[in-house]
Structures are given as C-alpha cells and as structure tokens.
Design a protein around this motif. Structure first.
Motif, PDB file in Angstrom:
ATOM      1  N   GLY A 302       0.488  -1.368  -0.040  1.00 28.08           N
ATOM      2  CA  GLY A 302      -0.105  -0.080   0.316  1.00 28.08           C
ATOM      3  C   GLY A 302       0.765   1.542   0.567  1.00 28.08           C
ATOM      4  N   ALA A 303       1.544   1.444   1.039  1.00 27.78           N
ATOM      5  CA  ALA A 303       2.667   2.537   1.083  1.00 27.78           C
ATOM      6  C   ALA A 303       2.965   2.447  -0.696  1.00 27.78           C
ATOM      7  CB  ALA A 303       3.705   2.166   2.074  1.00 27.78           C
ATOM      8  N   SER A 304       3.645   1.659  -1.023  1.00 32.57           N
ATOM      9  CA  SER A 304       4.510   1.645  -2.153  1.00 32.57           C
ATOM     10  C   SER A 304       4.267   2.007  -3.105  1.00 32.57           C
ATOM     11  CB  SER A 304       5.363   0.370  -2.410  1.00 32.57           C
ATOM     12  OG  SER A 304       6.266   0.230  -3.749  1.00 32.57           O
ATOM     13  N   ILE A 305       2.930   1.294  -3.270  1.00 33.37           N
ATOM     14  CA  ILE A 305       1.837   2.109  -4.540  1.00 33.37           C
ATOM     15  C   ILE A 305       1.931   3.498  -4.226  1.00 33.37           C
ATOM     16  CG2 ILE A 305      -0.338   2.334  -5.203  1.00 33.37           C
ATOM     17  CD1 ILE A 305      -0.311  -0.925  -4.959  1.00 33.37           C
ATOM     18  N   LYS A 306       1.199   4.258  -2.856  1.00 33.66           N
ATOM     19  CA  LYS A 306       0.978   5.945  -2.929  1.00 33.66           C
ATOM     20  C   LYS A 306       2.393   6.777  -3.189  1.00 33.66           C
ATOM     21  CE  LYS A 306      -2.696   4.801   0.470  1.00 33.66           C
ATOM     22  NZ  LYS A 306      -2.800   5.192   2.015  1.00 33.66           N
ATOM     23  N   SER A 307       3.390   5.751  -2.292  1.00 37.62           N
ATOM     24  CA  SER A 307       4.939   6.360  -3.061  1.00 37.62           C
ATOM     25  C   SER A 307       5.100   7.001  -4.399  1.00 37.62           C
ATOM     26  CB  SER A 307       5.250   6.001  -2.129  1.00 37.62           C
ATOM     27  OG  SER A 307       5.872   5.999  -0.851  1.00 37.62           O
ATOM     28  N   TYR A 308       4.882   4.889  -5.398  1.00 40.24           N
ATOM     29  CA  TYR A 308       5.208   5.498  -6.679  1.00 40.24           C
ATOM     30  C   TYR A 308       3.878   6.526  -7.581  1.00 40.24           C
ATOM     31  CZ  TYR A 308       3.773   3.929 -11.596  1.00 40.24           C
ATOM     32  OH  TYR A 308       3.880   4.001 -12.556  1.00 40.24           O
ATOM     33  N   TYR A 309       2.811   6.374  -6.929  1.00 45.84           N
ATOM     34  CA  TYR A 309       1.773   8.100  -7.676  1.00 45.84           C
ATOM     35  C   TYR A 309       2.767   9.445  -7.469  1.00 45.84           C
ATOM     36  CZ  TYR A 309      -1.299   3.786  -8.015  1.00 45.84           C
ATOM     37  OH  TYR A 309      -2.656   3.177  -8.824  1.00 45.84           O
ATOM     38  N   ASP A 310       3.107   8.970  -6.291  1.00 48.04           N
ATOM     39  CA  ASP A 310       3.025  10.894  -5.992  1.00 48.04           C
ATOM     40  C   ASP A 310       4.282  10.788  -7.037  1.00 48.04           C
ATOM     41  OD1 ASP A 310       1.870  11.125  -4.023  1.00 48.04           O
ATOM     42  OD2 ASP A 310       3.036  10.222  -2.795  1.00 48.04           O
ATOM     43  N   ILE A 311       5.573   9.787  -6.394  1.00 44.37           N
ATOM     44  CA  ILE A 311       6.905  10.650  -7.664  1.00 44.37           C
ATOM     45  C   ILE A 311       6.564  10.479  -8.852  1.00 44.37           C
ATOM     46  CG2 ILE A 311       9.171   9.090  -7.973  1.00 44.37           C
ATOM     47  CD1 ILE A 311       8.957   7.371  -4.918  1.00 44.37           C
ATOM     48  N   MET A 312       6.214   9.875  -9.771  1.00 48.57           N
ATOM     49  CA  MET A 312       5.313   9.681 -10.686  1.00 48.57           C
ATOM     50  C   MET A 312       4.811  11.389 -11.360  1.00 48.57           C
ATOM     51  SD  MET A 312       6.626   6.968 -12.460  1.00 48.57           S
ATOM     52  CE  MET A 312       5.829   6.949 -13.702  1.00 48.57           C
ATOM     53  N   ASN A 313       4.134  11.774 -10.535  1.00 50.98           N
ATOM     54  CA  ASN A 313       3.582  12.891 -10.540  1.00 50.98           C
ATOM     55  C   ASN A 313       4.296  14.176 -11.154  1.00 50.98           C
ATOM     56  OD1 ASN A 313       0.198  11.814 -11.194  1.00 50.98           O
ATOM     57  ND2 ASN A 313       0.441  12.322  -8.488  1.00 50.98           N
ATOM     58  N   HIS A 314       5.722  13.885  -9.359  1.00 46.80           N
ATOM     59  CA  HIS A 314       6.381  15.348  -9.585  1.00 46.80           C
ATOM     60  C   HIS A 314       7.351  15.071 -11.158  1.00 46.80           C
ATOM     61  CE1 HIS A 314       9.159  12.817  -6.258  1.00 46.80           C
ATOM     62  NE2 HIS A 314       9.356  13.292  -7.392  1.00 46.80           N
ATOM     63  N   LEU A 339      12.142   5.232 -15.435  1.00 44.35           N
ATOM     64  CA  LEU A 339      10.704   5.216 -14.487  1.00 44.35           C
ATOM     65  C   LEU A 339       8.817   3.921 -15.495  1.00 44.35           C
ATOM     66  CD1 LEU A 339       9.458   9.256 -15.672  1.00 44.35           C
ATOM     67  CD2 LEU A 339      10.106   7.491 -13.630  1.00 44.35           C
ATOM     68  N   ALA A 340       9.515   3.166 -16.290  1.00 43.83           N
ATOM     69  CA  ALA A 340       8.938   2.241 -16.442  1.00 43.83           C
ATOM     70  C   ALA A 340       9.736   0.737 -16.066  1.00 43.83           C
ATOM     71  CB  ALA A 340       9.370   2.151 -17.885  1.00 43.83           C
ATOM     72  N   ASP A 341      10.388   0.938 -15.650  1.00 47.96           N
ATOM     73  CA  ASP A 341      10.588  -0.174 -14.923  1.00 47.96           C
ATOM     74  C   ASP A 341      10.533  -0.063 -13.009  1.00 47.96           C
ATOM     75  OD1 ASP A 341      12.974  -1.797 -16.327  1.00 47.96           O
ATOM     76  OD2 ASP A 341      14.295  -0.378 -15.480  1.00 47.96           O
ATOM     77  N   LEU A 342      10.526   1.344 -12.569  1.00 45.51           N
ATOM     78  CA  LEU A 342       9.907   1.878 -11.579  1.00 45.51           C
ATOM     79  C   LEU A 342       8.199   1.431 -11.861  1.00 45.51           C
ATOM     80  CD1 LEU A 342      10.790   3.485  -9.025  1.00 45.51           C
ATOM     81  CD2 LEU A 342       9.406   4.746  -9.898  1.00 45.51           C
ATOM     82  N   THR A 343       7.986   1.382 -12.433  1.00 47.05           N
ATOM     83  CA  THR A 343       5.464   1.737 -13.354  1.00 47.05           C
ATOM     84  C   THR A 343       5.811  -0.430 -13.008  1.00 47.05           C
ATOM     85  OG1 THR A 343       5.665   3.615 -14.185  1.00 47.05           O
ATOM     86  CG2 THR A 343       3.951   1.733 -14.303  1.00 47.05           C
ATOM     87  N   LEU A 344       6.829  -1.299 -13.861  1.00 44.21           N
ATOM     88  CA  LEU A 344       6.909  -2.761 -13.752  1.00 44.21           C
ATOM     89  C   LEU A 344       6.407  -3.005 -11.704  1.00 44.21           C
ATOM     90  CD1 LEU A 344       8.629  -3.049 -16.776  1.00 44.21           C
ATOM     91  CD2 LEU A 344       5.814  -3.546 -16.586  1.00 44.21           C
ATOM     92  N   ILE A 366      -0.471   4.060 -16.910  1.00 42.41           N
ATOM     93  CA  ILE A 366       0.844   4.845 -16.487  1.00 42.41           C
ATOM     94  C   ILE A 366       1.861   4.753 -17.908  1.00 42.41           C
ATOM     95  CG2 ILE A 366       2.760   5.982 -15.091  1.00 42.41           C
ATOM     96  CD1 ILE A 366       0.068   6.007 -13.425  1.00 42.41           C
ATOM     97  N   LEU A 367       2.050   2.736 -17.637  1.00 46.01           N
ATOM     98  CA  LEU A 367       3.268   2.024 -18.261  1.00 46.01           C
ATOM     99  C   LEU A 367       2.702   2.391 -19.698  1.00 46.01           C
ATOM    100  CD1 LEU A 367       5.071   0.282 -18.080  1.00 46.01           C
ATOM    101  CD2 LEU A 367       3.732  -1.297 -18.170  1.00 46.01           C
ATOM    102  N   GLU A 368       1.793   2.110 -19.810  1.00 43.16           N
ATOM    103  CA  GLU A 368       1.694   2.829 -21.864  1.00 43.16           C
ATOM    104  C   GLU A 368       2.147   2.935 -22.673  1.00 43.16           C
ATOM    105  OE1 GLU A 368      -1.953   0.865 -25.430  1.00 43.16           O
ATOM    106  OE2 GLU A 368      -2.911   1.495 -23.306  1.00 43.16           O
ATOM    107  N   PRO A 369       2.356   4.628 -22.521  1.00 42.03           N
ATOM    108  CA  PRO A 369       3.324   5.392 -23.272  1.00 42.03           C
ATOM    109  C   PRO A 369       4.839   4.809 -22.511  1.00 42.03           C
ATOM    110  CG  PRO A 369       0.969   6.730 -22.349  1.00 42.03           C
ATOM    111  CD  PRO A 369       1.901   4.893 -21.240  1.00 42.03           C
ATOM    112  N   LEU A 370       5.051   5.654 -22.080  1.00 40.87           N
ATOM    113  CA  LEU A 370       6.526   4.609 -21.268  1.00 40.87           C
ATOM    114  C   LEU A 370       6.824   3.835 -22.396  1.00 40.87           C
ATOM    115  CD1 LEU A 370       6.361   4.945 -17.483  1.00 40.87           C
ATOM    116  CD2 LEU A 370       6.749   7.002 -19.374  1.00 40.87           C
ATOM    117  N   LEU A 371       6.383   2.894 -22.503  1.00 42.62           N
ATOM    118  CA  LEU A 371       6.684   1.591 -23.088  1.00 42.62           C
ATOM    119  C   LEU A 371       7.337   1.745 -24.373  1.00 42.62           C
ATOM    120  CD1 LEU A 371       4.403  -1.219 -21.298  1.00 42.62           C
ATOM    121  CD2 LEU A 371       6.687  -0.926 -21.516  1.00 42.62           C
ATOM    122  N   VAL A 372       6.781   2.676 -25.479  1.00 36.70           N
ATOM    123  CA  VAL A 372       7.070   3.092 -26.415  1.00 36.70           C
ATOM    124  C   VAL A 372       8.056   3.385 -27.029  1.00 36.70           C
ATOM    125  CG1 VAL A 372       5.855   5.267 -28.613  1.00 36.70           C
ATOM    126  CG2 VAL A 372       4.531   4.096 -26.530  1.00 36.70           C
TER     127      VAL A 372
END
Length: 442
Positions: A302-314, A339-344, A366-372
């Motif tokens: 739970g904490a990891s996913i919330k942190s991931y969202y905050d990191i991606m947003n900033h 960022l893609a590895d972080l998303t995976l 979120i991941l799909e555009p990064l994979l391009v």
C-alpha cells in the motif's frame, strides 16, 4: 547457508543501504535548509533592532504633538541658511514662528509611526520564537539510523503541518510593512515643513512603494517570475483564496515521549514521505535507480503504491485526469526506462495488495505510453510481469495486460525475435498462444 537464504540476505542488505543513502540525503538537505533559515532570521533580527531604535527616536518626538499644551508643530528649527539643527537624540529645536499641524495630521503621523514600531518589535519577537523552534527541531538528529530518520521525517512533517515556514515568512512582511508605515508617516511629517522637500520625498517613496507592489504581484500572474518573496507568497495565497482550517493538537507528557509515540505509530507513512520528498528534492536518475527503487520494493504494498504515484506525479511533464505523462520529444530514453521499471515494480505490488484492481489498471495505463520508448531497455522485466498477469484472477486486469502485451510485441517483432532465445518467450508465452487461439485476438 542455502542459496535462498543468501539471496534474501543480499536483498535485505541492499535495501538497508538504499534507506541509509536516502536518510543521508535528507539529513544533508535539512541541515543546509535550517542553517539558511537561521542566517536569514539573524539578519532580520539585526534589521529589526536598528530600525526600531531609529523609529523610537521619531516616536518620542511625535507623541508630543498630541499632548495638551505641548509642542503643536514638528520639532524642527529651520535656520536661515536652510540647515537643520539636530541634537544627539534627534530632538529638534521647535520653531515658534512655524504654525503647528492640525490634530488630524498629528494623529495620523503618530498612528503610522507607532504602528511601524509595533510591527518591527513583533518581527523581532517572532524571529526569536522561530529560532527556538528550529533549535528544538535539530536537537538529537546527528545520525542517519532508521529510527533517527523517522524522527527527522516526523519533525519535518510537523514543520509543514504547523506552517513554521509560513510563520517565518511573516518576519520580512512585518519589517517591510513597518518601513512602509514609517515612510508614509515621514511624508505627512514633511508636509508641515516645506512643499519642495515633501514633493521630493513623495516621489522617492512612491517609486519604492510601486516597486514593492509590482514585485509582490508579479509572481502570482507570471509563472517564471523570480520575485518570490514571502510577501509575494502571501499575496499569492490570498489571490488563490486557499486556506486550511487550524487543527487542535493534543497534549502529551513530554515532547520526546509524544514524538516517539507518534513516530512509532506513523513509521510506514513517514518512510513514504521521506522517500518521495528525497526524490523530489534531487530528481536524479541514478538516485531513482539505486535508492528509490530498492526502497519502494522494500516497502509494504500500500505505501509503495502511494509513493509510486507521488513520484510519478512530481516527475511528470504534465498530469491529465490523474495520469502522469512524459514528453517523448526530448532525449530521455534512459530516464523513461527507469520510470518504466519503477512502474512494472508497482504493477507487481498491485497484485499483492488486496482489492487492488483499480491500482493495477491505473498502473498499466501509466505504463503504456512509457513503453513506446523504453521497451528495448525493459524488455525482460516487461515480459516477466505481463506474462504473470495473463493468469490473474481478475478478468479486466487479465484482458488489459494481454492487450498491452500483444500490441507491444506486434509493434516490436524484431525485438521479440532477438530476445526469444533468452528465456522470455518460454513457458509463460503458452498463455499468449492460448489467448490468441481461443479468444479470437488477431
């Protein structure tokens, strides 16, 4: 030791080292910031002391204008050659031939100058208080152990919650206000002496006030304006009309006991804030790869996913409908790959947390555009994660994972052929063949 135990110990050691680096980075940043704050407060205290002394000398003479039977005019004696006669206390010899100002002027001058003196003294008092708060904030934070890192983050969250930085911003605002009050009162005072002197003073004061006003307003209307002073921030807050209600804070037996109890209760949340703010402070790809990513993998889901969202947003170039997007026109392939590895990694976490279907779908979006741009650098990681999602119990997650997997492999057939012998297209891809054959995907 068994190989499994060795791998587990190595992973824990790497995670602990990453947390240590994160704590060290935050410690260095906090120490530099607090030291800068203290230097700024010291400078403001010196200015407040000098300005209060000057203003007091004027107030001593100005209040006599209100006394019955006292000097009705400003204490100025104009010699025939135009010079002003001053004594050691700035008390000037009254000119008996000069008509005194009206009571309206006397009240206005005294109100302005005494108000300026109060603002100056208030700034000095607040400066001493904030200095004491900062001394308490830095006490006992000499190491970077996990416990001390949590205490530091707890205190940092307290600084933000109780608006210590905003209170400190009041100091220059009060001092600037005191200067403005003094200058306006000075113009009124000079009006009783000579019109030419008054006009010169009015022009200079008007130019200064206009400059202060413009530099206060511009940051609110221009995003790239560098005139970001505390008074400009205050105007921006009022301009945006964003206010939060004050919250009460319960008492405890002692500062330390209360702090320790709250740190123990809020440990995971503090870890989350520590990691996110450390990344926002540095914004370095190496730090994201070597520190942030291992720490995220070590955190609860739970904490990891919330942190991931905050990191991606900033880190995102823009956020639309809650989803971060990154500019694909600039040359940041390696950054996007990280960022893609972080998303995976976050996608794997979503399947650990109960009832995380929405998190899984959002993370894949979120991941799909990064994979391009990042697929050649994250190919194995991508295949491993998405092949595991083909057997997910949730039908929507399973179908979206298959759709993304199918599209990426179809667009990168040469890449798929290149890596087919490396093990990525082994047993997991039997699920792909099954879905192609049984569900009619083409």
């Amino acid at each position: 030791q068994s190989p499994t135990t060795t791998v587990s110990t190595s992973a824990e050691s790497k995670s602990a080292e990453a947390w240590m680096q994160c704590a060290m980075a935050m410690k260095e940043h906090e120490e530099a910031k607090i030291e800068a704050w203290k230097e700024e407060i010291d400078t403001e205290l010196v200015f407040a002391a000098l300005f209060s002394a000057i203003l007091t000398a004027f107030d001593v003479e100005a209040y006599k204008m209100l006394q019955p039977g006292g000097s009705n005019g400003p204490s100025v004696y104009i010699v025939t050659n135009g010079a002003l006669v001053l004594n050691s206390t700035i008390s000037l010899i009254p000119d008996p031939s000069s008509p005194g100002p009206s009571m309206r002027y006397a009240v206005a001058i005294n109100a302005l100058w005494f108000s300026g003196l109060i603002c100056s003294v208030a700034a000095a008092s607040l400066g001493i208080l904030v200095r004491q708060w900062l001394n308490q904030y830095t006490s006992g934070l000499t190491s970077v152990s996990p416990d001390i890192a949590r205490v530091r983050q707890f205190r940092r969250d307290g600084l933000k919650k109780w608006k210590v930085a905003e209170i400190m911003m009041l100091l220059p605002i009060l001092l600037q206000g005191a200067v403005v009050l003094f200058l306006v009162g000075l113009v009124l005072f000079l009006e009783q002496l000579n019109q030419i002197i008054t006009t010169a003073a009015e022009v200079l004061v008007a130019l200064l006030l206009f400059f202060l006003l413009v530099t206060t307003i511009l940051p609110s209307v221009s995003d790239d304006c560098s005139y970001q002073s505390p008074q400009a921030w205050g105007f921006f807050v009022v301009f945006q009309a964003s206010k939060r209600p004050l919250r009460s804070f319960a008492r405890s037996i002692s500062w330390v006991a209360r702090e320790r109890a709250l740190v123990d209760v809020s440990g995971p949340v503090l870890d989350q804030h520590l990691l996110v703010e450390a990344d926002a402070m540095l914004l370095e790809d190496d730090f994201l790869r070597e520190v942030v990513r291992p720490c995220l993998n070590d955190m609860p889901a739970g904490a990891s996913i919330k942190s991931y969202y905050d990191i991606m947003n900033h880190r995102a170039d823009r956020v639309e409908h809650g989803l971060p997007y990154f500019d694909t026109r600039n040359d940041r392939t390696e950054s996007v790959a990280i960022l893609a590895d972080l998303t995976l990694d976050a996608l794997c976490k979503t399947r650990v947390e109960p009832a995380s279907r929405e998190h899984a779908i959002r993370t894949m979006q979120i991941l799909e555009p990064l994979l391009v741009r990042s697929l050649p650098l994250t190919y194995f990681h991508f295949c491993r994660v998405f092949c595991s999602l083909l057997d997910d119990p949730d039908e929507d997650v399973r179908h979206l994972a298959f759709s993304i997997l199918y599209q990426q492999l179809w667009r990168n057939l040469a890449l798929a052929d290149q890596f087919s012998s490396e093990g990525c297209h082994g047993e997991p891809f039997s699920g792909v063949a099954y879905l192609f054959g049984s569900q009619g995907y083409h």
